[in-house]
Structure formats: structure tokens, C-alpha cells
Design an enzyme around this catalytic site. Structure first.
Site, PDB file in Angstrom:
ATOM      1  N   ASP A   1      -4.185   3.559   7.676  1.00  0.00           N
ATOM      2  CA  ASP A   1      -2.732   4.122   7.010  1.00  0.00           C
ATOM      3  C   ASP A   1      -2.462   5.631   7.073  1.00  0.00           C
ATOM      4  O   ASP A   1      -1.969   6.518   6.147  1.00  0.00           O
ATOM      5  CB  ASP A   1      -2.368   3.209   5.407  1.00  0.00           C
ATOM      6  CG  ASP A   1      -3.006   2.118   4.874  1.00  0.00           C
ATOM      7  OD1 ASP A   1      -2.838   1.502   5.837  1.00  0.00           O
ATOM      8  OD2 ASP A   1      -3.094   2.009   4.461  1.00  0.00           O
TER       9      ASP A   1
ATOM     10  N   ASP B   1      -7.314  -2.263  -1.102  1.00  0.00           N
ATOM     11  CA  ASP B   1      -6.660  -3.174  -0.257  1.00  0.00           C
ATOM     12  C   ASP B   1      -6.832  -4.092   0.163  1.00  0.00           C
ATOM     13  O   ASP B   1      -8.287  -4.220  -0.045  1.00  0.00           O
ATOM     14  CB  ASP B   1      -6.271  -2.479   1.412  1.00  0.00           C
ATOM     15  CG  ASP B   1      -4.942  -3.280   2.064  1.00  0.00           C
ATOM     16  OD1 ASP B   1      -4.958  -3.959   2.350  1.00  0.00           O
ATOM     17  OD2 ASP B   1      -4.329  -2.575   2.763  1.00  0.00           O
TER      18      ASP B   1
ATOM     19  N   HIS C   1       3.740   1.303   4.680  1.00  0.00           N
ATOM     20  CA  HIS C   1       2.816   1.051   3.930  1.00  0.00           C
ATOM     21  C   HIS C   1       1.412   1.364   4.820  1.00  0.00           C
ATOM     22  O   HIS C   1      -0.110   1.161   4.570  1.00  0.00           O
ATOM     23  CB  HIS C   1       2.138  -0.353   3.721  1.00  0.00           C
ATOM     24  CG  HIS C   1       2.501  -1.950   4.490  1.00  0.00           C
ATOM     25  ND1 HIS C   1       1.895  -3.070   4.867  1.00  0.00           N
ATOM     26  CD2 HIS C   1       2.487  -1.648   6.005  1.00  0.00           C
ATOM     27  CE1 HIS C   1       2.124  -3.736   5.626  1.00  0.00           C
ATOM     28  NE2 HIS C   1       2.351  -2.875   6.720  1.00  0.00           N
TER      29      HIS C   1
ATOM     30  N   ASP D   1      -9.914  -0.339   3.474  1.00  0.00           N
ATOM     31  CA  ASP D   1      -9.163  -0.664   4.358  1.00  0.00           C
ATOM     32  C   ASP D   1      -9.766  -1.006   5.704  1.00  0.00           C
ATOM     33  O   ASP D   1      -9.986  -0.011   6.246  1.00  0.00           O
ATOM     34  CB  ASP D   1      -8.007   0.547   4.052  1.00  0.00           C
ATOM     35  CG  ASP D   1      -6.568  -0.386   4.483  1.00  0.00           C
ATOM     36  OD1 ASP D   1      -6.132  -1.529   4.982  1.00  0.00           O
ATOM     37  OD2 ASP D   1      -5.423   0.286   3.537  1.00  0.00           O
TER      38      ASP D   1
ATOM     39  N   HIS E   1      -7.484  -0.652   7.950  1.00  0.00           N
ATOM     40  CA  HIS E   1      -6.330   0.071   8.812  1.00  0.00           C
ATOM     41  C   HIS E   1      -6.726   1.805   7.590  1.00  0.00           C
ATOM     42  O   HIS E   1      -7.102   2.119   6.416  1.00  0.00           O
ATOM     43  CB  HIS E   1      -4.241  -0.501   8.586  1.00  0.00           C
ATOM     44  CG  HIS E   1      -4.658  -1.501   8.634  1.00  0.00           C
ATOM     45  ND1 HIS E   1      -4.614  -2.830   7.621  1.00  0.00           N
ATOM     46  CD2 HIS E   1      -4.261  -2.633   9.920  1.00  0.00           C
ATOM     47  CE1 HIS E   1      -4.071  -4.253   8.263  1.00  0.00           C
ATOM     48  NE2 HIS E   1      -4.655  -3.482   9.287  1.00  0.00           N
TER      49      HIS E   1
ATOM     50  N   GLU F   1      -2.108  -4.578  -1.839  1.00  0.00           N
ATOM     51  CA  GLU F   1      -1.782  -5.590  -0.717  1.00  0.00           C
ATOM     52  C   GLU F   1      -2.039  -7.248  -1.009  1.00  0.00           C
ATOM     53  O   GLU F   1      -1.632  -8.026  -0.603  1.00  0.00           O
ATOM     54  CB  GLU F   1      -2.399  -5.084   0.608  1.00  0.00           C
ATOM     55  CG  GLU F   1      -1.672  -3.742   0.797  1.00  0.00           C
ATOM     56  CD  GLU F   1      -0.457  -3.475   1.499  1.00  0.00           C
ATOM     57  OE1 GLU F   1       0.253  -5.250   1.857  1.00  0.00           O
ATOM     58  OE2 GLU F   1       0.515  -2.419   2.078  1.00  0.00           O
TER      59      GLU F   1
ATOM     60  N   HIS G   1       0.284  -1.192  -0.052  1.00  0.00           N
ATOM     61  CA  HIS G   1      -0.752  -0.241  -0.076  1.00  0.00           C
ATOM     62  C   HIS G   1       0.615   1.460   0.453  1.00  0.00           C
ATOM     63  O   HIS G   1       0.485   2.133   0.490  1.00  0.00           O
ATOM     64  CB  HIS G   1      -0.999  -0.435   1.583  1.00  0.00           C
ATOM     65  CG  HIS G   1      -2.257   0.345   0.908  1.00  0.00           C
ATOM     66  ND1 HIS G   1      -3.680   0.615   1.275  1.00  0.00           N
ATOM     67  CD2 HIS G   1      -2.745   1.306  -0.030  1.00  0.00           C
ATOM     68  CE1 HIS G   1      -4.496   1.008   1.283  1.00  0.00           C
ATOM     69  NE2 HIS G   1      -3.835   2.013  -0.083  1.00  0.00           N
TER      70      HIS G   1
ATOM     71  N   ASP H   1      -7.008  -6.421   1.925  1.00  0.00           N
ATOM     72  CA  ASP H   1      -7.288  -6.376   3.643  1.00  0.00           C
ATOM     73  C   ASP H   1      -8.503  -5.869   4.089  1.00  0.00           C
ATOM     74  O   ASP H   1      -9.256  -6.026   5.695  1.00  0.00           O
ATOM     75  CB  ASP H   1      -6.099  -6.216   4.278  1.00  0.00           C
ATOM     76  CG  ASP H   1      -5.664  -4.848   4.817  1.00  0.00           C
ATOM     77  OD1 ASP H   1      -6.921  -3.845   4.272  1.00  0.00           O
ATOM     78  OD2 ASP H   1      -4.727  -4.882   5.165  1.00  0.00           O
TER      79      ASP H   1
END
Ligand SMILES: [Mn+2]
Length: 308
Positions: free
Chosen positions: A129, A227, A142, A125, A127, A272, A98, A229
Site C-alpha cells: 500500500d 487487512d 486502497h 497486509d 500488499h 478490506e 484500506h 488479505d
């Protein structure tokens, strides 16, 4: 006059944003999973631009794992490529970790600024980030691209961000793993952030529709950063940072279909994907299916396929 392709595939086999390796195989996994054919089936013309190679010293290139120098070099070439690509078609960046979004988002935002249009970013995502190199406990870059693209400081050695994306133009959906300092920074920012608790309570369409309405009202350019995830690990195991409780198959497709219906998408990151962790290519195949939904495949057009 040459024909303008609808979509440009730009490989970014970037693996320097974190220690766990494998994302550099992502672009080829997406190609093997048939991303070009999926787009062509929708009647779109596709130009595969191959993989980018950053300009960096042999010493930086030789190692593996986290390297700020290599990430900075990737950021420079990706920003330059993204800005140019925006004039040639809709770029789809095949990651790569990422950290590549440090380059892609700043590049497309520079293009939008030159065209006098506001840039919006949808961050799908687990997360946020939103770390900076100073707040990141792991030092993994990332986890920082959104902080960089919105103009936070602390990124010494990285290209200056000419056109930071205003916080108010950023929407994060899918959050379920945000640590203390990152949460504070995110809450203090003007980004709109929607965690999985909210998605469970209201459905995923509500925050997305509100954001798309804002992009449309502003005649904005829309960059989507997807992403792996964001998705639940049960359907998308090929990522180094799995977090339980992610978007379901239908939630993910609904998001993609709504974005397509809006007609607003101008650029896309697929990040990712770590094929080393995949199960018979199923995550790569799902990412390609989601791209097809983003680009116009309808539910009724969807081929029925048994997942082995
Ligand atoms: Mn991410």
C-alpha cells in the site's frame, strides 16, 4: 463523571478506494459476527459510535467505484474522528477498504504528536500500500494509504498530513504481492518490510518482537492496520484481493497475542472485509476472533467451535 469506554467501535463503510464493491458492508458484518460481545466477554466496555458519513457532494456520493473526491472526504472525517477518539478510548475502525487508513493513521499520528509521543504503525497486509496516485497503475487508492501517512507527495486534493509517520516507525508484515515501482519505493524508504519468504524462514515472531521492542523503548503509540488479505485465502476468503500463501490461523493469532502481551496497542483498523465474497460469515467471524486475541483472549479461554 462519565465512564470512559475501553474500546470505541467506529464504522467506516468506505468503498471508494477501488472498483470492486462490497467493503461498505464490512462494519455491519463485523457487528453481526459479534465484535461487541467478544470484547465485552473480555471484561471490556465498548461503545459503538455507529457509522461515519463523509461530507461530500451529492454527485460524488451518487456514483460507485473509485472516486478520489469521495476518498478525500472520507480521509478528512476519519482523521478528525480518529484524533478525537484517541482521547476517549481505544478506537477500532471497522472498514471499509484500506483507503480508510489514510484518515485513521494521520488522525492518530496527529494525536500522538500533540501528546509528544512517537507514532508507530504495524501494517499486516499482503500488499505494501505504498503507491502514490502517480505510481499506481490501477489508480485504486486502497493501494496508497501507507505512502500518504508517511508523507509522500502526489496526493493533490487530500488533506495535508500534519504529522507524517516516520518511515523508521513503520513495520510491514505479510508481504507477497508488491509490484516493481512499489518495491523500489519501499526499498528506498526506511520502513521495515517482512515478506512471507522471511516469515517462512524465521517465523513470524522474530520480526514482530523486534518491532514491538522498538515501540516499547520509544514509549510509542501503536496503530495496527489489519487487512483481511494478510490472512491466507483458505481461512479468509472474503476479500477482493486474495493472494495465496498468507498468514495461517496460528500465525495470525500469535501476532495478535504478542501485540496484546506487549500492552502497546493504541488503535486498530480492520479493513478490506467484503462480506459479499464471504462464506457463511467465516471471515468476519475470524476477524472478530483475532480482535479478541488482540484484546486479551487467551488460548486457554478460547471456546472450542466447529467450523461448518
Ligand atoms: Mn491493504
Amino acid at each position: 463523571m462519565t465512564h470512559r469506554p475501553d474500546c470505541l467501535l467506529i464504522g467506516a463503510p468506505m468503498d471508494c478506494g477501488k472498483r470492486r464493491q462490497g467493503c461498505r458492508m464490512g462494519p455491519d458484518a463485523l457487528r453481526v459476527a459479534g465484535i461487541d460481545a467478544a470484547l465485552a466477554t473480555l471484561g471490556l466496555t465498548v461503545q459503538d459510535c455507529g457509522d461515519l458519513r463523509p461530507k461530500m457532494s451529492a454527485a460524488e456520493d451518487a456514483g460507485s467505484g473509485f472516486q478520489a473526491g469521495a476518498c478525500a472526504a472520507w480521509t478528512a472525517i476519519l482523521a478528525e474522528t480518529a484524533e478525537t477518539a484517541m482521547a476517549a478510548g481505544l478506537p477500532i475502525f471497522l472498514g471499509g477498504d484500506h483507503a480508510l487508513s489514510m484518515g485513521t493513521v494521520t488522525g492518530v499520528a496527529a494525536h500522538a504528536a500533540a501528546a509528544g509521543r512517537p507514532q508507530f504503525v504495524l501494517w499486516l497486509d499482503a500488499h505494501a500500500d505504498f503507491h502514490t496516485p502517480k505510481t499506481s497503475g490501477s489508480g485504486n487508492l486502497h493501494g496508497t494509504p501507507l505512502a500518504y501517512a508517511t508523507g509522500r507527495s502526489g496526493f493533490e486534493g487530500f488533506p495535508a498530513v500534519a504529522a507524517p509517520v516516520p518511515d523508521a516507525n513503520v513495520c510491514l508484515i505479510g508481504l507477497r504481492s508488491v509490484d516493481g515501482p512499489e518495491r523500489e519505493a519501499l526499498m528506498a524508504s526506511g520502513c521495515s518490510a517482512h515478506d512471507m519468504r522471511e516469515i517462512d524462514e524465521t517465523g513470524i515472531a522474530r520480526p514482530l518482537r523486534a518491532f514491538l521492542d522498538r515501540v516499547a523503548a520509544a514509549d510509542g503509540a501503536l496503530h495496527v492496520s489489519l487487512d483481511v488479505d494478510f490472512l491466507d485465502p483458505a481461512i479468509a476468503p472474503a476479500v477482493g484481493t486474495t493472494v495465496p500463501g498468507g498468514a495461517t490461523f496460528r500465525e495470525a493469532h500469535l501476532v495478535c497475542e504478542m501485540i496484546h502481551d506487549s500492552g502497546l496497542l493504541t488503535s486498530l483498523d480492520l479493513v478490506e472485509l467484503n462480506p459479499f465474497l464471504d462464506e457463511r460469515g467465516r471471515t468476519a467471524a475470524l476477524m472478530v476472533d483475532l480482535v479478541a486475541s488482540l484484546m486479551g483472549r487467551r488460548v486457554f479461554d478460547r471456546p472450542t467451535r466447529a467450523y461448518a
